[in-house]
Write a protein that holds these residues in place. Structure first.
Motif, short mmCIF file in Angstrom:
data_model
loop_
_atom_site.label_atom_id
_atom_site.label_comp_id
_atom_site.label_asym_id
_atom_site.label_seq_id
_atom_site.Cartn_x
_atom_site.Cartn_y
_atom_site.Cartn_z
N VAL A 27 -42.25 18.97 39.45
CA VAL A 27 -41.81 17.94 38.50
C VAL A 27 -40.67 18.49 37.65
CG1 VAL A 27 -42.46 16.53 36.53
CG2 VAL A 27 -44.04 16.79 38.45
N ARG A 28 -39.50 17.90 37.80
CA ARG A 28 -38.31 18.29 37.03
C ARG A 28 -37.83 17.07 36.26
NH1 ARG A 28 -32.45 19.16 39.08
NH2 ARG A 28 -31.55 20.66 37.64
N ASP A 29 -38.25 16.98 34.99
CA ASP A 29 -37.94 15.79 34.21
C ASP A 29 -37.51 16.11 32.78
OD1 ASP A 29 -40.30 16.65 33.15
OD2 ASP A 29 -41.39 14.77 33.40
N GLY A 30 -37.06 17.34 32.54
CA GLY A 30 -36.55 17.69 31.23
C GLY A 30 -37.50 18.46 30.36
N ASP A 31 -38.74 18.73 30.82
CA ASP A 31 -39.68 19.54 30.05
C ASP A 31 -39.37 21.01 30.31
OD1 ASP A 31 -42.02 21.03 29.21
OD2 ASP A 31 -43.05 19.11 29.07
N THR A 66 -32.80 20.02 29.75
CA THR A 66 -33.45 21.10 28.99
C THR A 66 -32.48 21.83 28.07
OG1 THR A 66 -33.10 22.70 30.80
CG2 THR A 66 -35.17 21.46 30.80
N ASP A 67 -31.22 21.39 28.06
CA ASP A 67 -30.22 22.03 27.20
C ASP A 67 -30.57 21.83 25.72
OD1 ASP A 67 -27.87 23.35 26.46
OD2 ASP A 67 -26.74 21.46 26.42
N LYS A 96 -37.35 12.23 16.83
CA LYS A 96 -36.63 13.20 17.65
C LYS A 96 -37.59 14.21 18.31
CE LYS A 96 -32.64 11.60 16.13
NZ LYS A 96 -31.68 10.88 17.00
N PHE A 97 -38.88 13.96 18.18
CA PHE A 97 -39.86 14.92 18.67
C PHE A 97 -40.68 14.29 19.79
CE2 PHE A 97 -39.04 15.74 14.22
CZ PHE A 97 -38.88 17.12 14.17
N ARG A 98 -41.29 15.17 20.61
CA ARG A 98 -42.33 14.75 21.54
C ARG A 98 -43.56 15.60 21.28
NH1 ARG A 98 -42.07 13.63 27.93
NH2 ARG A 98 -41.88 11.52 27.10
N VAL A 99 -44.67 14.92 21.04
CA VAL A 99 -45.94 15.59 20.80
C VAL A 99 -46.78 15.49 22.08
CG1 VAL A 99 -48.01 15.68 19.38
CG2 VAL A 99 -45.83 15.01 18.36
N LEU A 155 -45.29 20.78 20.92
CA LEU A 155 -44.28 20.04 20.16
C LEU A 155 -42.91 20.38 20.74
CD1 LEU A 155 -43.54 18.23 17.73
CD2 LEU A 155 -43.34 20.33 16.37
N SER A 156 -42.18 19.36 21.19
CA SER A 156 -40.84 19.55 21.76
C SER A 156 -39.80 18.93 20.83
CB SER A 156 -40.74 18.90 23.14
OG SER A 156 -41.61 19.52 24.06
N LEU A 157 -38.69 19.62 20.69
CA LEU A 157 -37.59 19.16 19.84
C LEU A 157 -36.28 19.22 20.62
CD1 LEU A 157 -36.23 18.40 17.15
CD2 LEU A 157 -36.23 20.84 16.57
N ASP A 158 -35.60 18.09 20.72
CA ASP A 158 -34.29 18.02 21.35
C ASP A 158 -33.23 18.24 20.27
OD1 ASP A 158 -31.98 17.54 22.71
OD2 ASP A 158 -32.56 15.57 23.47
N ILE A 159 -32.70 19.44 20.21
CA ILE A 159 -31.73 19.78 19.16
C ILE A 159 -30.43 18.99 19.32
CG2 ILE A 159 -30.39 21.67 18.13
CD1 ILE A 159 -32.66 23.54 18.88
N ASN A 160 -30.08 18.62 20.58
CA ASN A 160 -28.89 17.79 20.79
C ASN A 160 -28.98 16.48 20.03
OD1 ASN A 160 -27.20 19.32 22.54
ND2 ASN A 160 -28.66 18.99 24.20
N SER A 161 -30.17 15.84 20.09
CA SER A 161 -30.33 14.55 19.42
C SER A 161 -30.34 14.71 17.91
CB SER A 161 -31.63 13.89 19.87
OG SER A 161 -32.76 14.66 19.50
#
Length: 367
Positions: A53-57, A72-73, A337-340, A358-364
């Motif tokens: 599974v390659r979906d950005g995690d 994932t950047d 801007k987070f994913r829990v 907890l995931s954080l997309d710093i780009n956003s």
């Protein structure tokens, strides 16, 4: 030129797979077995491991380095789990992409197409908590600690529209009271996907390496052990007209027998007769497989995952009571801007495991 490079890297992966006999280890005969613990809540929900599974995690790269991608950047992810009283484990991983593409039409998903080099650095640890010194007569003399730590430096490269390869270098450290050990390991992986990402296939060879410093000395030098080598093949298919993705992961392909050798044959507590410890071939076959189903709407606002790991079920189910061993259920929700992420599973015989991420997309965050 790109095709030649692709074929060469595929050949390298196949040669690595053929060399696993040189590092063959049976169940319970390797060190650093904490490496098999799921590094994130998402991986735990998928049954403990997933290589397709390659979906950005970004945490998926801890199982297959080729699962890094454009999404994932500048992504940071933190995970924490409570395993049992006093024992906890967690991870942190950050992804960063760089470089310019030499491929005419590189596949980059939702990221910038001119960054085909994917990089991530992470740490995964297991803390056993404080334990008490005691002698043969029960006298106590204070406490000591024990920890396992692995650092992951991951690199992946987009070779074509459909194909990505990657590798991980990971130093591993264990400290148990006054005993310590150090090892150097590596992972290699490859990933293929259709243009619409409906079908994804992943291959990963994990924990190639050896102890450089053993826990204790023996006659002629230190006792050095293997790492828990694991060759995995995964397939994932997402339906085009339904928000459902099915995954199957085949693990430990380098060895058939995943059973343990019994020094004392268990006996029936009521009859006193020795129990049959032989595993039937069909049972052993399913011990190599993990099945997972994802509910993943196109909006990507949330996901729900249910998985079944038969090996975990066979080794951790209790004979005298009902158990959820082998099953895992998890989900994730985008909040601003987070994913829990949260997962409920059973990783020990007597306790349930609750893992959060907890995931954080710093780009956003920078927009």
């Amino acid at each position: 030129m790109v095709k030649r490079r692709t074929y060469g890297l595929i050949l390298l992966l196949l040669m690595s797979s053929l060399c696993v006999r040189a590092q063959f280890v049976g169940a319970g005969s390797s060190s650093f077995t904490f490496l098999s613990l799921p590094a994130s809540a998402r991986l735990n929900a998928l049954g403990g491991t997933n290589v397709s599974v390659r979906d950005g995690d970004v945490s998926m790269a801890m199982c297959n380095p080729a699962l890094l991608g454009a999404m994932t950047d500048k992504t940071l992810q933190l995970n924490f789990a409570y395993l049992m009283p006093g024992t906890m484990f967690g991870s942190a991983i950050y992804g960063h992409n760089f470089g310019r593409s030499k491929v005419e039409k590189p596949y980059a998903g939702e990221g910038e197409p001119d960054k085909p080099n994917y990089f991530a650095v992470g740490i995964h640890y297991l803390d056993y908590g404080k334990m008490t010194y005691a002698d043969d007569w029960g006298n106590t003399y204070g406490t000591f600690t024990a920890k396992d730590i692995v650092i992951n430096a991951v690199y992946a490269r987009q070779l074509s529209e459909h194909f990505t390869i990657g590798t991980t270098l990971k130093p591993i450290i264990s400290v148990y009271e006054r005993y310590s050990s150090f090892a150097l390991g590596a992972d290699v992986g490859a990933h293929f996907q259709m243009r619409d990402t409906s079908l994804q296939v992943g291959l990963s060879l994990q924990n190639i390496g050896y102890q450089l410093r053993g826990f204790y000395s023996k006659e002629g030098g230190r006792k050095l052990e293997m790492l828990p080598l694991n060759l995995q093949l995964g397939l994932s298919y997402r339906f085009s007209h339904a928000p459902i993705r099915l995954s199957m992961t085949i693990h430990n392909m380098q060895r058939w027998n995943l059973n343990y050798a019994y020094t004392n044959v268990p006996v029936d507590p009521y009859t006193g007769e020795a129990l049959n410890t032989k595993v039937q071939w069909y049972d052993m076959m399913f011990r190599h497989t993990i099945f997972a189903i994802d509910i993943v709407p196109k909006s990507n606002r949330f996901y729900l995952t249910l998985s079944y790991n038969h090996r975990r079920r066979a080794e951790m189910a209790l004979a005298d009571q009902r158990s959820l061993a082998g099953f895992a259920i998890g989900g994730g929700l985008n909040i601003y801007k987070f994913r829990v992420n949260f997962t409920f599973s059973q990783l020990t015989k007597s306790n349930y495991t609750y893992q959060v991420g907890l995931s954080l997309d710093i780009n956003s965050m920078m927009k």
